[in-house]
Design a protein around this motif. Structure first.
Motif, PDB file in Angstrom:
ATOM      1  N   VAL A 127     -43.983  38.510  58.410  1.00  0.00           N
ATOM      2  CA  VAL A 127     -43.315  39.631  57.745  1.00  0.00           C
ATOM      3  C   VAL A 127     -44.142  40.915  57.912  1.00  0.00           C
ATOM      4  O   VAL A 127     -45.362  40.897  57.732  1.00  0.00           O
ATOM      5  CB  VAL A 127     -43.148  39.322  56.241  1.00  0.00           C
ATOM      6  CG1 VAL A 127     -42.682  40.547  55.472  1.00  0.00           C
ATOM      7  CG2 VAL A 127     -42.177  38.170  56.042  1.00  0.00           C
ATOM      8  N   SER A 128     -43.481  41.998  58.252  1.00  0.00           N
ATOM      9  CA  SER A 128     -44.163  43.300  58.258  1.00  0.00           C
ATOM     10  C   SER A 128     -44.531  43.664  56.833  1.00  0.00           C
ATOM     11  O   SER A 128     -43.728  43.478  55.910  1.00  0.00           O
ATOM     12  CB  SER A 128     -43.257  44.378  58.851  1.00  0.00           C
ATOM     13  OG  SER A 128     -42.971  44.102  60.207  1.00  0.00           O
ATOM     14  N   TYR A 129     -45.738  44.183  56.639  1.00  0.00           N
ATOM     15  CA  TYR A 129     -46.165  44.542  55.286  1.00  0.00           C
ATOM     16  C   TYR A 129     -47.084  45.744  55.329  1.00  0.00           C
ATOM     17  O   TYR A 129     -47.605  46.122  56.380  1.00  0.00           O
ATOM     18  CB  TYR A 129     -46.844  43.359  54.601  1.00  0.00           C
ATOM     19  CG  TYR A 129     -48.196  42.982  55.159  1.00  0.00           C
ATOM     20  CD1 TYR A 129     -49.372  43.484  54.586  1.00  0.00           C
ATOM     21  CD2 TYR A 129     -48.321  42.129  56.248  1.00  0.00           C
ATOM     22  CE1 TYR A 129     -50.621  43.137  55.088  1.00  0.00           C
ATOM     23  CE2 TYR A 129     -49.557  41.779  56.756  1.00  0.00           C
ATOM     24  CZ  TYR A 129     -50.704  42.283  56.171  1.00  0.00           C
ATOM     25  OH  TYR A 129     -51.939  41.947  56.675  1.00  0.00           O
ATOM     26  N   GLU A 130     -47.285  46.311  54.162  1.00  0.00           N
ATOM     27  CA  GLU A 130     -48.109  47.513  54.026  1.00  0.00           C
ATOM     28  C   GLU A 130     -48.863  47.445  52.712  1.00  0.00           C
ATOM     29  O   GLU A 130     -48.337  46.955  51.710  1.00  0.00           O
ATOM     30  CB  GLU A 130     -47.189  48.743  54.043  1.00  0.00           C
ATOM     31  CG  GLU A 130     -47.889  50.071  53.922  1.00  0.00           C
ATOM     32  CD  GLU A 130     -46.908  51.238  53.988  1.00  0.00           C
ATOM     33  OE1 GLU A 130     -47.312  52.361  53.647  1.00  0.00           O
ATOM     34  OE2 GLU A 130     -45.734  51.003  54.382  1.00  0.00           O
ATOM     35  N   GLU A 131     -50.089  47.916  52.740  1.00  0.00           N
ATOM     36  CA  GLU A 131     -50.864  48.002  51.511  1.00  0.00           C
ATOM     37  C   GLU A 131     -50.794  49.428  50.972  1.00  0.00           C
ATOM     38  O   GLU A 131     -51.104  50.390  51.681  1.00  0.00           O
ATOM     39  CB  GLU A 131     -52.325  47.625  51.766  1.00  0.00           C
ATOM     40  CG  GLU A 131     -53.185  47.717  50.519  1.00  0.00           C
ATOM     41  CD  GLU A 131     -54.649  47.439  50.794  1.00  0.00           C
ATOM     42  OE1 GLU A 131     -55.484  47.873  49.966  1.00  0.00           O
ATOM     43  OE2 GLU A 131     -54.967  46.812  51.828  1.00  0.00           O
ATOM     44  N   VAL A 132     -50.372  49.554  49.708  1.00  0.00           N
ATOM     45  CA  VAL A 132     -50.292  50.860  49.050  1.00  0.00           C
ATOM     46  C   VAL A 132     -51.049  50.760  47.725  1.00  0.00           C
ATOM     47  O   VAL A 132     -50.474  50.354  46.706  1.00  0.00           O
ATOM     48  CB  VAL A 132     -48.833  51.298  48.794  1.00  0.00           C
ATOM     49  CG1 VAL A 132     -48.806  52.698  48.195  1.00  0.00           C
ATOM     50  CG2 VAL A 132     -48.006  51.238  50.071  1.00  0.00           C
ATOM     51  N   PRO A 133     -52.322  51.098  47.689  1.00  0.00           N
ATOM     52  CA  PRO A 133     -53.074  51.033  46.431  1.00  0.00           C
ATOM     53  C   PRO A 133     -52.474  51.989  45.398  1.00  0.00           C
ATOM     54  O   PRO A 133     -52.151  53.137  45.708  1.00  0.00           O
ATOM     55  CB  PRO A 133     -54.484  51.470  46.831  1.00  0.00           C
ATOM     56  CG  PRO A 133     -54.560  51.219  48.309  1.00  0.00           C
ATOM     57  CD  PRO A 133     -53.180  51.488  48.824  1.00  0.00           C
ATOM     58  N   ILE A 134     -52.325  51.499  44.155  1.00  0.00           N
ATOM     59  CA  ILE A 134     -51.745  52.352  43.112  1.00  0.00           C
ATOM     60  C   ILE A 134     -52.812  52.979  42.214  1.00  0.00           C
ATOM     61  O   ILE A 134     -52.469  53.715  41.286  1.00  0.00           O
ATOM     62  CB  ILE A 134     -50.730  51.570  42.249  1.00  0.00           C
ATOM     63  CG1 ILE A 134     -51.410  50.405  41.510  1.00  0.00           C
ATOM     64  CG2 ILE A 134     -49.571  51.074  43.107  1.00  0.00           C
ATOM     65  CD1 ILE A 134     -50.562  49.815  40.392  1.00  0.00           C
ATOM     66  N   SER A 135     -54.085  52.733  42.489  1.00  0.00           N
ATOM     67  CA  SER A 135     -55.154  53.326  41.674  1.00  0.00           C
ATOM     68  C   SER A 135     -55.062  54.848  41.586  1.00  0.00           C
ATOM     69  O   SER A 135     -55.274  55.413  40.498  1.00  0.00           O
ATOM     70  CB  SER A 135     -56.529  52.912  42.208  1.00  0.00           C
ATOM     71  OG  SER A 135     -56.730  51.530  42.043  1.00  0.00           O
ATOM     72  N   PRO A 136     -54.748  55.552  42.690  1.00  0.00           N
ATOM     73  CA  PRO A 136     -54.637  57.015  42.576  1.00  0.00           C
ATOM     74  C   PRO A 136     -53.582  57.469  41.568  1.00  0.00           C
ATOM     75  O   PRO A 136     -53.769  58.463  40.864  1.00  0.00           O
ATOM     76  CB  PRO A 136     -54.277  57.457  43.995  1.00  0.00           C
ATOM     77  CG  PRO A 136     -54.865  56.394  44.871  1.00  0.00           C
ATOM     78  CD  PRO A 136     -54.663  55.121  44.104  1.00  0.00           C
ATOM     79  N   ILE A 137     -52.472  56.732  41.481  1.00  0.00           N
ATOM     80  CA  ILE A 137     -51.430  57.064  40.501  1.00  0.00           C
ATOM     81  C   ILE A 137     -51.981  56.883  39.089  1.00  0.00           C
ATOM     82  O   ILE A 137     -51.818  57.740  38.215  1.00  0.00           O
ATOM     83  CB  ILE A 137     -50.182  56.179  40.692  1.00  0.00           C
ATOM     84  CG1 ILE A 137     -49.604  56.356  42.093  1.00  0.00           C
ATOM     85  CG2 ILE A 137     -49.130  56.496  39.623  1.00  0.00           C
ATOM     86  CD1 ILE A 137     -48.463  55.394  42.409  1.00  0.00           C
ATOM     87  N   LEU A 138     -52.650  55.757  38.864  1.00  0.00           N
ATOM     88  CA  LEU A 138     -53.190  55.448  37.541  1.00  0.00           C
ATOM     89  C   LEU A 138     -54.296  56.430  37.156  1.00  0.00           C
ATOM     90  O   LEU A 138     -54.398  56.832  35.994  1.00  0.00           O
ATOM     91  CB  LEU A 138     -53.706  54.012  37.517  1.00  0.00           C
ATOM     92  CG  LEU A 138     -52.657  52.941  37.867  1.00  0.00           C
ATOM     93  CD1 LEU A 138     -53.314  51.570  37.969  1.00  0.00           C
ATOM     94  CD2 LEU A 138     -51.542  52.913  36.834  1.00  0.00           C
ATOM     95  N   GLU A 139     -55.106  56.817  38.114  1.00  0.00           N
ATOM     96  CA  GLU A 139     -56.165  57.795  37.839  1.00  0.00           C
ATOM     97  C   GLU A 139     -55.578  59.161  37.503  1.00  0.00           C
ATOM     98  O   GLU A 139     -56.080  59.870  36.620  1.00  0.00           O
ATOM     99  CB  GLU A 139     -57.110  57.873  39.028  1.00  0.00           C
ATOM    100  CG  GLU A 139     -58.006  56.641  39.145  1.00  0.00           C
ATOM    101  CD  GLU A 139     -58.705  56.529  40.485  1.00  0.00           C
ATOM    102  OE1 GLU A 139     -58.350  57.302  41.415  1.00  0.00           O
ATOM    103  OE2 GLU A 139     -59.606  55.672  40.612  1.00  0.00           O
ATOM    104  N   ALA A 140     -54.513  59.530  38.205  1.00  0.00           N
ATOM    105  CA  ALA A 140     -53.868  60.817  37.925  1.00  0.00           C
ATOM    106  C   ALA A 140     -53.301  60.863  36.509  1.00  0.00           C
ATOM    107  O   ALA A 140     -53.262  61.929  35.876  1.00  0.00           O
ATOM    108  CB  ALA A 140     -52.763  61.082  38.943  1.00  0.00           C
ATOM    109  N   LEU A 141     -52.892  59.721  35.991  1.00  0.00           N
ATOM    110  CA  LEU A 141     -52.358  59.625  34.628  1.00  0.00           C
ATOM    111  C   LEU A 141     -53.443  59.293  33.604  1.00  0.00           C
ATOM    112  O   LEU A 141     -53.144  59.096  32.423  1.00  0.00           O
ATOM    113  CB  LEU A 141     -51.256  58.569  34.578  1.00  0.00           C
ATOM    114  CG  LEU A 141     -49.992  58.893  35.388  1.00  0.00           C
ATOM    115  CD1 LEU A 141     -49.072  57.689  35.467  1.00  0.00           C
ATOM    116  CD2 LEU A 141     -49.262  60.086  34.787  1.00  0.00           C
ATOM    117  N   ASP A 142     -54.692  59.200  34.065  1.00  0.00           N
ATOM    118  CA  ASP A 142     -55.857  58.958  33.197  1.00  0.00           C
ATOM    119  C   ASP A 142     -55.790  57.588  32.516  1.00  0.00           C
ATOM    120  O   ASP A 142     -56.328  57.406  31.419  1.00  0.00           O
ATOM    121  CB  ASP A 142     -55.976  60.070  32.139  1.00  0.00           C
ATOM    122  CG  ASP A 142     -57.403  60.236  31.625  1.00  0.00           C
ATOM    123  OD1 ASP A 142     -58.338  59.904  32.374  1.00  0.00           O
ATOM    124  OD2 ASP A 142     -57.573  60.684  30.478  1.00  0.00           O
TER     125      ASP A 142
END
Length: 355
Positions: A120-135
């Protein structure tokens, strides 16, 4: 969102006979001598075929080309991914690895491994930047520090746990646990307001993942496939408009025990099957048995099954090996959990003008 959480609940309530006939032939079953775990583990091959038919039908209804899944390295997403690949082919399924800095490293490793094994084609998208932006991390750390005076993020890992039901009964007080070098070094009871805030902060993780999944699904003209199982659905063990906000929920009428049976039938990686189930949102890997279920998986599933099929105390006692007073207390606990999480399963009320 094309399918709200309550559609999964309706599926779980109304389609059990279609997905898992009570005696393999669709006929009424005599429960007087039922062996619950045997019932949950049989006809897995037929169940897998019916789940694939369901997935195919729903994707056709939505007029989409394929399926997007968040792949966590857990058994639910592994089973859902495998079913989708078997039904649509690897070229019409897209996997997303959505780690954050508190995720266990094995989540990403196992998620990538099953995608690669299935082609399966897949991609890694870390969500830490989103969580950091929301503190989110900083707010969470503030709660931990005021609850646990000796907490040092350079030294300690943390988890949120509840008392073991089979040993401590109806006591339902959450507490934070500090872990150093793999050993629990302190436990602190959480105040109600701090607990609610922590739950809200943690829910942002699942909601961030769903945002990313829909971004990719809409680009590809795919549906988003959920991975919530029946044990989680009945107990409200998902985040509204997070992992519960999907287009279809193929596993929502399968108890967690059945998911493991499906995983073995589908030849899912043994390392995934052996991995303890977890939401994987704390720096210390916290299992569902430690927080959500408060008891072993095979026990909670048998209690839920007994409730669903209105089995007697005698039959439930025989199956679980629990004393009758413990079973009665457990059913009361389960009923309370169902009541307090009903809003999670419900669709938003809609006001209609009279015509």
């Amino acid at each position: 969102m094309q399918t709200t959480e309550n559609s999964a609940a309706k599926t779980a309530e109304s389609n059990l006979e279609q997905q898992l006939p009570e005696n393999g032939s669709g006929c009424s079953m005599d429960y007087s001598n039922v062996h619950i775990l045997n019932e949950l583990n049989r006809d897995t091959d037929k169940l897998a075929e019916k789940l694939k038919d369901f997935i195919r039908d729903q994707v056709t209804v939505f007029k989409k080309k394929g399926v997007v899944l968040g792949v966590s390295g857990g058994v639910d997403s592994a089973v859902a991914l495998t079913l989708c690949v078997q039904e649509f082919g690897k070229e019409n399924v897209y996997g997303l690895l959505l780690p954050e800095k508190e995720s266990a490293p094995s989540s990403k490793t196992l998620g990538a491994e099953i995608c690669e094994n299935l082609g399966v084609s897949y991609e890694e998208v870390p969500i830490s930047p989103i969580l950091e932006a929301l503190d989110i991390y900083n707010k969470k750390e503030q709660i931990i520090k005021r609850t646990c005076p000796e907490y040092d993020p350079r030294v300690h890992k943390t988890s949120l746990v509840l008392p073991d039901f089979l040993n401590q009964g109806l006591l339902n007080v959450p507490y934070l646990r500090l872990i150093k070098d793999g050993e629990t070094v302190a436990r602190y009871r959480l105040k109600a307001n701090d607990y609610l805030e922590l739950i809200g902060l943690q829910g942002v993780k699942q909601r961030s993942r769903m945002v990313v999944q829909y971004m990719h699904a809409e680009k590809l003209n795919y549906v988003v496939c959920g991975t919530t199982n029946k044990t989680e659905l009945v107990l409200g063990q998902f985040v509204k408009y997070g992992d519960g906000g999907v287009d279809l929920e193929p596993l929502a009428d399968c108890y967690k025990t059945q998911i493991y049976a499906l995983a073995k039938h589908l030849k899912v990686n043994e390392e995934i099957i052996k991995r303890p189930p977890s939401a994987d949102t704390w720096s210390h890997y916290t299992t569902d048995e430690e927080f959500y279920w408060r008891m072993p998986m095979h026990v909670i599933d048998q209690l839920l099954y007994a409730q669903e099929h209105k089995l007697s105390l005698e039959i439930t006692e025989k199956n679980t090996g629990l004393p009758r007073d413990t079973i009665e207390k457990a059913w009361k606990h389960i009923d309370r959990v169902k009541d307090t999480t009903e809003y999670i399963r419900a669709a938003p009320p809609v006001f209609y003008l009279e015509r």
